[in-house]
Design a protein around this motif. Structure first.
Motif, PDB file in Angstrom:
ATOM      1  N   ASP A 150       5.968   4.073   1.805  1.00 48.03           N
ATOM      2  CA  ASP A 150       7.022   5.081   1.882  1.00 48.03           C
ATOM      3  C   ASP A 150       8.040   4.751   0.791  1.00 48.03           C
ATOM      4  O   ASP A 150       8.638   3.664   0.803  1.00 48.03           O
ATOM      5  N   ASN A 206      10.853  -3.291   6.661  1.00 49.49           N
ATOM      6  CA  ASN A 206       9.496  -2.727   6.753  1.00 49.49           C
ATOM      7  C   ASN A 206       8.738  -3.200   7.977  1.00 49.49           C
ATOM      8  O   ASN A 206       7.531  -2.977   8.081  1.00 49.49           O
ATOM      9  N   HIS A 208       8.640  -2.142  10.917  1.00 44.59           N
ATOM     10  CA  HIS A 208       8.115  -1.034  11.712  1.00 44.59           C
ATOM     11  C   HIS A 208       7.031  -0.243  10.964  1.00 44.59           C
ATOM     12  O   HIS A 208       6.464   0.699  11.525  1.00 44.59           O
ATOM     13  N   HIS A 209       6.712  -0.664   9.752  1.00 50.71           N
ATOM     14  CA  HIS A 209       5.931   0.153   8.815  1.00 50.71           C
ATOM     15  C   HIS A 209       4.594  -0.491   8.456  1.00 50.71           C
ATOM     16  O   HIS A 209       3.821   0.051   7.679  1.00 50.71           O
ATOM     17  N   GLY A 211       1.733  -1.033  10.056  1.00 56.00           N
ATOM     18  CA  GLY A 211       0.520  -0.307  10.391  1.00 56.00           C
ATOM     19  C   GLY A 211       0.221   0.792   9.383  1.00 56.00           C
ATOM     20  O   GLY A 211      -0.946   0.997   9.005  1.00 56.00           O
ATOM     21  N   GLU A 212       1.240   1.489   8.932  1.00 59.96           N
ATOM     22  CA  GLU A 212       1.034   2.557   7.950  1.00 59.96           C
ATOM     23  C   GLU A 212       0.610   1.987   6.602  1.00 59.96           C
ATOM     24  O   GLU A 212      -0.235   2.571   5.910  1.00 59.96           O
ATOM     25  N   VAL A 213       1.177   0.825   6.229  1.00 57.51           N
ATOM     26  CA  VAL A 213       0.728   0.161   5.000  1.00 57.51           C
ATOM     27  C   VAL A 213      -0.750  -0.170   5.101  1.00 57.51           C
ATOM     28  O   VAL A 213      -1.542   0.135   4.194  1.00 57.51           O
ATOM     29  N   LYS A 215      -3.117   1.062   7.036  1.00 56.39           N
ATOM     30  CA  LYS A 215      -3.949   2.267   7.082  1.00 56.39           C
ATOM     31  C   LYS A 215      -4.133   2.853   5.682  1.00 56.39           C
ATOM     32  O   LYS A 215      -5.253   3.213   5.280  1.00 56.39           O
ATOM     33  N   THR A 216      -3.060   2.911   4.922  1.00 54.71           N
ATOM     34  CA  THR A 216      -3.113   3.554   3.606  1.00 54.71           C
ATOM     35  C   THR A 216      -3.914   2.732   2.608  1.00 54.71           C
ATOM     36  O   THR A 216      -4.733   3.277   1.852  1.00 54.71           O
ATOM     37  N   GLU A 219      -7.639   2.943   3.310  1.00 58.62           N
ATOM     38  CA  GLU A 219      -8.209   4.181   2.797  1.00 58.62           C
ATOM     39  C   GLU A 219      -8.436   4.107   1.289  1.00 58.62           C
ATOM     40  O   GLU A 219      -9.359   4.730   0.763  1.00 58.62           O
ATOM     41  N   ALA A 253      -0.611  -4.487  14.463  1.00 58.31           N
ATOM     42  CA  ALA A 253      -0.574  -3.145  13.877  1.00 58.31           C
ATOM     43  C   ALA A 253      -1.512  -3.054  12.674  1.00 58.31           C
ATOM     44  O   ALA A 253      -2.241  -2.073  12.505  1.00 58.31           O
ATOM     45  N   HIS A 257      -6.643  -1.579  11.295  1.00 52.80           N
ATOM     46  CA  HIS A 257      -7.202  -0.965  10.093  1.00 52.80           C
ATOM     47  C   HIS A 257      -7.915  -1.951   9.170  1.00 52.80           C
ATOM     48  O   HIS A 257      -8.810  -1.556   8.430  1.00 52.80           O
TER      49      HIS A 257
END
Length: 298
Positions: A150, A206, A208-209, A211-213, A215-216, A219, A253, A257
């Motif tokens: 982000d 970061n 809280h972030h 899991g999104e790292v 996942k991205t 991918e 988290a 992934h």
């Protein structure tokens, strides 16, 4: 809460590369040599404080900066004094892709000792432009430090970068860095690199972030992640190091992934030996070695 994955992400490297081995046993079998040949950096991370000394045990620190000639000579000596040396890596003290020193060093080492696994750790800003050069130089294992996907969060971590000979600030800088990291990871995956992500866990920034790292980057082509607790330094010296619960939550988290690496020793840029077990740094980097006298922080 779901536990982090612990099965080997890279079975062929288990026990052969300490930073890509999932088990404690695999982590403790092979030695690595870090060559501090990267003279400068192209991004400004708020937590970073590079230094030259012999006492601190953390990334960004080395006793001295080596030229490519020094690094090749050091590798030859290391092969004589470190019986289980398997990996030669470049992880600083600046970014290995911000200059030509690392790629030149890798190319020369690969020509002399092709059986060694070559490994690079980069912030990823120059990865799309230089990953093909890394492949040509014999590098096969890659670590990219991705602290956010982000731009608003990344701008708090890395408020400015040097891009195309210009300073870029804030969210624009963060967006460029993230885009280049993901494009570079995707290209590296197509070239057959083994890819791990380092993410610095920063409380209130970061945490809280994660899991999104994960996942991205999964991918994009990464298969392993290393959650590194913040060492309170630089402009983030006022933040505490994340505690066990925060680290566990972040790993859980990320583990949804990617395989999570849990044995990181937060090594120096001139580390030599088996992480946490043996240290040949003083034997290898003695006062008789010639070194470049200056260091640019970029």
């Amino acid at each position: 809460m779901r536990a982090a994955r612990t099965t080997p992400a890279f079975p062929d490297l288990e026990g052969k590369h300490p930073c890509f081995s999932t088990t404690a046993e695999g982590h403790a079998k092979a030695a690595r040599l870090h060559l501090p040949v990267a003279p400068g950096c192209n991004i400004d991370c708020a937590f970073c404080r590079r230094d030259f000394n012999r006492v601190e045990q953390r990334p960004g620190v080395a006793a001295r900066l080596l030229s490519p000639d020094d690094a090749v000579a050091a590798t030859g000596r290391a092969l004589r004094i470190v019986p289980n040396l398997a990996v030669v890596g470049i992880a600083g003290p600046g970014d290995p892709l911000a200059s030509d020193h690392a790629i030149e060093t890798f190319s020369r080492i690969h020509a002399l000792w092709p059986a060694l696994t070559l490994c690079v750790s980069t912030n990823g800003l120059m990865l799309p432009e230089r990953v093909d050069e890394l492949a040509a130089a014999g590098v096969t294992t890659l670590t990219v430090t991705v602290n956010a996907v982000d731009p608003e969060i990344q701008a708090r971590v890395t408020p400015k970068i040097a891009w195309k000979r210009k300073r870029v600030n804030g969210v624009e800088a963060a967006r460029r860095l993230i885009d280049n990291q993901l494009a570079g990871i995707a290209r590296a995956e197509k070239l057959g690199f083994t890819i791990k992500i380092n993410t610095v866990l920063i409380p209130t920034v970061n945490d809280h972030h994660i899991g999104e790292v994960a996942k991205t980057v999964a991918e994009a082509g990464a298969r392993m992640i290393n959650i590194i607790p913040l060492i309170p330094e630089g402009r983030l010296a006022h933040l505490g190091e994340p505690d066990f619960i925060a680290r566990h939550k972040a790993r859980a988290a990320a583990g949804k992934h990617l395989t999570v690496f849990t044995h990181c020793q937060r090594c120096r840029a001139d580390a030599v030996g088996t992480p946490g077990l043996t240290d040949f740094t003083r034997e290898l980097y003695g006062d008789d070695i010639r070194a470049e006298p200056t260091f640019s922080h970029g």
